[in-house]
Design a protein around this motif. Structure first.
Motif, PDB file in Angstrom:
ATOM      1  N   UNK A   1       0.777  -1.231   0.000  1.00 16.38           N
ATOM      2  CA  UNK A   1       0.000   0.000   0.000  1.00 16.38           C
ATOM      3  C   UNK A   1       0.810   1.283   0.000  1.00 16.38           C
ATOM      4  N   UNK A   2       2.128   1.190   0.098  1.00 14.72           N
ATOM      5  CA  UNK A   2       2.958   2.396   0.153  1.00 14.72           C
ATOM      6  C   UNK A   2       3.346   2.843  -1.253  1.00 14.72           C
ATOM      7  N   UNK A   3       3.624   4.128  -1.377  1.00 14.63           N
ATOM      8  CA  UNK A   3       4.147   4.711  -2.605  1.00 14.63           C
ATOM      9  C   UNK A   3       5.314   5.611  -2.232  1.00 14.63           C
ATOM     10  N   UNK A   4       6.104   6.014  -3.228  1.00 12.78           N
ATOM     11  CA  UNK A   4       7.172   6.980  -2.955  1.00 12.78           C
ATOM     12  C   UNK A   4       6.585   8.243  -2.333  1.00 12.78           C
ATOM     13  N   UNK A   5       5.440   8.667  -2.869  1.00 16.40           N
ATOM     14  CA  UNK A   5       4.808   9.901  -2.379  1.00 16.40           C
ATOM     15  C   UNK A   5       4.348   9.754  -0.930  1.00 16.40           C
ATOM     16  N   UNK A   6       3.751   8.598  -0.573  1.00 15.41           N
ATOM     17  CA  UNK A   6       3.289   8.424   0.808  1.00 15.41           C
ATOM     18  C   UNK A   6       4.472   8.374   1.771  1.00 15.41           C
ATOM     19  N   UNK A   7       5.589   7.793   1.339  1.00 12.70           N
ATOM     20  CA  UNK A   7       6.774   7.778   2.203  1.00 12.70           C
ATOM     21  C   UNK A   7       7.388   9.162   2.324  1.00 12.70           C
ATOM     22  N   UNK A   8       7.449   9.898   1.217  1.00 10.00           N
ATOM     23  CA  UNK A   8       8.001  11.263   1.260  1.00 10.00           C
ATOM     24  C   UNK A   8       7.173  12.183   2.152  1.00 10.00           C
ATOM     25  N   UNK A   9       5.885  11.862   2.325  1.00 16.77           N
ATOM     26  CA  UNK A   9       5.010  12.687   3.161  1.00 16.77           C
ATOM     27  C   UNK A   9       5.233  12.450   4.660  1.00 16.77           C
ATOM     28  N   UNK A  10       5.951  11.386   5.012  1.00 14.76           N
ATOM     29  CA  UNK A  10       6.226  11.104   6.420  1.00 14.76           C
ATOM     30  C   UNK A  10       7.261  12.087   6.952  1.00 14.76           C
ATOM     31  N   UNK A  11       7.271  12.302   8.282  1.00  7.64           N
ATOM     32  CA  UNK A  11       8.274  13.180   8.874  1.00  7.64           C
ATOM     33  C   UNK A  11       9.690  12.641   8.599  1.00  7.64           C
ATOM     34  N   UNK A  12      10.623  13.557   8.403  1.00  6.00           N
ATOM     35  CA  UNK A  12      11.991  13.168   8.129  1.00  6.00           C
ATOM     36  C   UNK A  12      12.642  12.592   9.381  1.00  6.00           C
ATOM     37  N   UNK A  13      13.384  11.517   9.219  1.00  7.50           N
ATOM     38  CA  UNK A  13      14.137  10.905  10.297  1.00  7.50           C
ATOM     39  C   UNK A  13      15.568  11.439  10.238  1.00  7.50           C
ATOM     40  N   UNK A  14      16.104  11.829  11.391  1.00  8.51           N
ATOM     41  CA  UNK A  14      17.478  12.324  11.468  1.00  8.51           C
ATOM     42  C   UNK A  14      18.266  11.384  12.375  1.00  8.51           C
ATOM     43  N   UNK A  15      19.410  10.930  11.886  1.00  6.83           N
ATOM     44  CA  UNK A  15      20.277  10.087  12.682  1.00  6.83           C
ATOM     45  C   UNK A  15      20.974  10.935  13.732  1.00  6.83           C
ATOM     46  N   UNK A  16      21.069  10.399  14.958  1.00  7.15           N
ATOM     47  CA  UNK A  16      21.812  11.060  16.041  1.00  7.15           C
ATOM     48  C   UNK A  16      23.020  10.191  16.328  1.00  7.15           C
ATOM     49  N   UNK A  17      24.179  10.714  16.081  1.00  5.36           N
ATOM     50  CA  UNK A  17      25.419   9.936  16.270  1.00  5.36           C
ATOM     51  C   UNK A  17      25.780   9.852  17.713  1.00  5.36           C
TER      52      UNK A  17
END
Length: 87
Positions: free
Chosen positions: A71-87
Motif C-alpha cells: 500500500x505504500x508509494x514513494x509519495x506516501x513515504x516522502x510525506x512522512x516526517x523526516x528521520x534524522x540520525x543522532x550519532x
C-alpha cells in the motif's frame, strides 16, 4: 529470524512491484518491542534523499530477502516526517 545484514541496503517495493525506497538501517531500542526500519526515499546518488522511519512490522520480507511495503508509494513515504540520525 532474518539477518539484519541481509535487510540493510535492500530495495523496498510495494504490492504493484514498484521500487519505493531502500532500507538504510534498523533501529533497535530497549523500550520498543518492534524495531524501526529507516528507509531512504527519493534522491539520486545521495542528493535529495530523505530518510523516514517506519515500524519494521510494516515491512514484509520474503524468503529471498525481498522487502515489500503493501500500500505504500514513494509519495506516501516522502510525506512522512523526516528521520534524522543522532550519532
Amino acid at each position: 529470524g532474518i539477518r539484519a545484514s541481509k535487510i540493510i541496503g535492500a530495495s523496498v517495493t510495494n504490492d504493484q512491484k514498484n521500487t519505493i525506497g531502500s532500507v538504510e538501517d534498523l533501529i533497535i531500542t530497549e523500550n520498543e518491542k518492534v524495531p524501526t526500519a529507516v528507509l531512504s526515499v527519493g534522491g539520486f546518488l545521495g542528493i535529495g534523499t530523505k530518510y523516514v522511519a517506519v515500524p519494521f512490522s510494516d515491512l514484509k520480507v520474503t524468503h529471498g530477502n525481498d522487502v515489500m511495503m503493501t500500500g505504500a508509494t514513494k509519495e506516501s513515504l516522502k510525506a512522512l516526517p523526516e528521520f534524522k540520525f543522532h550519532e
